[in-house]
Design a protein around this motif. Sequence first.
Motif, PDB file in Angstrom:
ATOM      1  N   THR A  86       0.851  -1.175   0.000  1.00 16.53           N
ATOM      2  CA  THR A  86       0.000   0.000   0.000  1.00 16.53           C
ATOM      3  C   THR A  86       0.888   1.226   0.000  1.00 16.53           C
ATOM      4  OG1 THR A  86      -1.884   1.077   1.086  1.00 16.53           O
ATOM      5  CG2 THR A  86      -0.203   0.162   2.521  1.00 16.53           C
ATOM      6  N   TRP A 111      -4.266  -8.930  -5.557  1.00 25.57           N
ATOM      7  CA  TRP A 111      -3.378  -8.021  -4.827  1.00 25.57           C
ATOM      8  C   TRP A 111      -4.078  -7.340  -3.636  1.00 25.57           C
ATOM      9  CZ3 TRP A 111      -0.994  -5.127  -9.653  1.00 25.57           C
ATOM     10  CH2 TRP A 111      -0.451  -6.080 -10.533  1.00 25.57           C
ATOM     11  N   THR A 137      -6.770  -2.097  -3.661  1.00 22.25           N
ATOM     12  CA  THR A 137      -5.558  -1.927  -4.456  1.00 22.25           C
ATOM     13  C   THR A 137      -5.826  -1.334  -5.835  1.00 22.25           C
ATOM     14  OG1 THR A 137      -4.707  -3.879  -3.322  1.00 22.25           O
ATOM     15  CG2 THR A 137      -3.460  -3.077  -5.217  1.00 22.25           C
TER      16      THR A 137
END
Length: 379
Positions: A86, A111, A137
């Motif tokens: 992140t 992801w 994501t």
Amino acid sequence: MYDIPFLRPNLVKKEQLLPYFENIEASRIYSNYGPLNHLFETRVIAQMFGGTGAAVTVHNATIGLMLAISQCKRPRGKYAVMPSFTFAATPLAAEWCGLEPYFLDIEPDDWQMNRAQLEETVGRLGDQIAVVVPYATFGSAIDLTLYDKLLQDGIPVVIDAAASFGTTAAENTAQFGKGFGGAVVFSFHATKTFGVGEGGLVYSADQNLIQRIRQAGNFGFSSSRESVMLGLNSKLSEYTAAIALATLEGFQAVRERRQTIIGYYHRELQQQNLLLRGWSSQKMQGQVPLQFFSMLSPDSSGNREVIRKLASHSIEARTYFSPACHQQKQFQSCSHSDLRATEWIADRIVSLPLWEEMNEATVRRIVKVLGSMTEENAI
């Protein structure tokens, strides 16, 4: 300068702003949750969330995360559980709230934060968890079933949905996050699909939560302007609210244009057979008007070499998120799970240009460079 830059923000033009600026001059209200800000929040709830829930604007998404975490976290908890894959703003916001990031791995196809690891971590850490902070994501919608269950079990959830404004959920055409009882934080940074310069929004189906965040974002003031809770100044100016209103008016066209460019990428990747030659991409959920287009390079070529090769053809690309958070100096001492998928993806990810004036020839030029690299590595 690159012939093809990575991002080329395209905010609304001054002619679209003038009517709103005239309203500001007439009211002489410039901030403090003014009338244009109220109008924008009202329109967002009506147009994007079908009249469900409430929202409050913030000066930027990082402050939005800080406010949401501070108003949600369990007071005796220690950890903010989140993926390492992140943006640094996510763990930084947790640290500003007095919490320690606890990093989990991501799932190798979409992801998103690894749900099996999350369930194991919740069972193991128990009351030490102050809040769970999943990341949607690159704007993808995520399955909220597990996070709804966590809320029911008394574990707060704040979703970092920085790039997800305009993303529709997989099962319907509603804005991602609609009806979610925790907090969902969106970014309106100039580089985002919905860009206003600097800004953000916190949404929740819990109207009391949004009211607390609004109050905390105004110095924690009560109606008598007495500070009665931990607060800061997160208010959006009326000028930025004007930009947001004008941006909302033309947002559907922006979303459609980006979907067209995404279609160019998929078509060129197919024609170059890159997905059969070691390249792969994120499995997206819902309709996502991407901020940029991310790929994983084959094992034989790391992402730094791909970036250099593209640059030699005057194409700018980047590596979101490489290094991952747990690999960055500020967070290296934080607790974490096994992060093998995160590290594998961080070594290979290449984020490719995506902006609204791109045409099919521009996309073809980018993908051809990737194809030529694959051919060179095969020799």
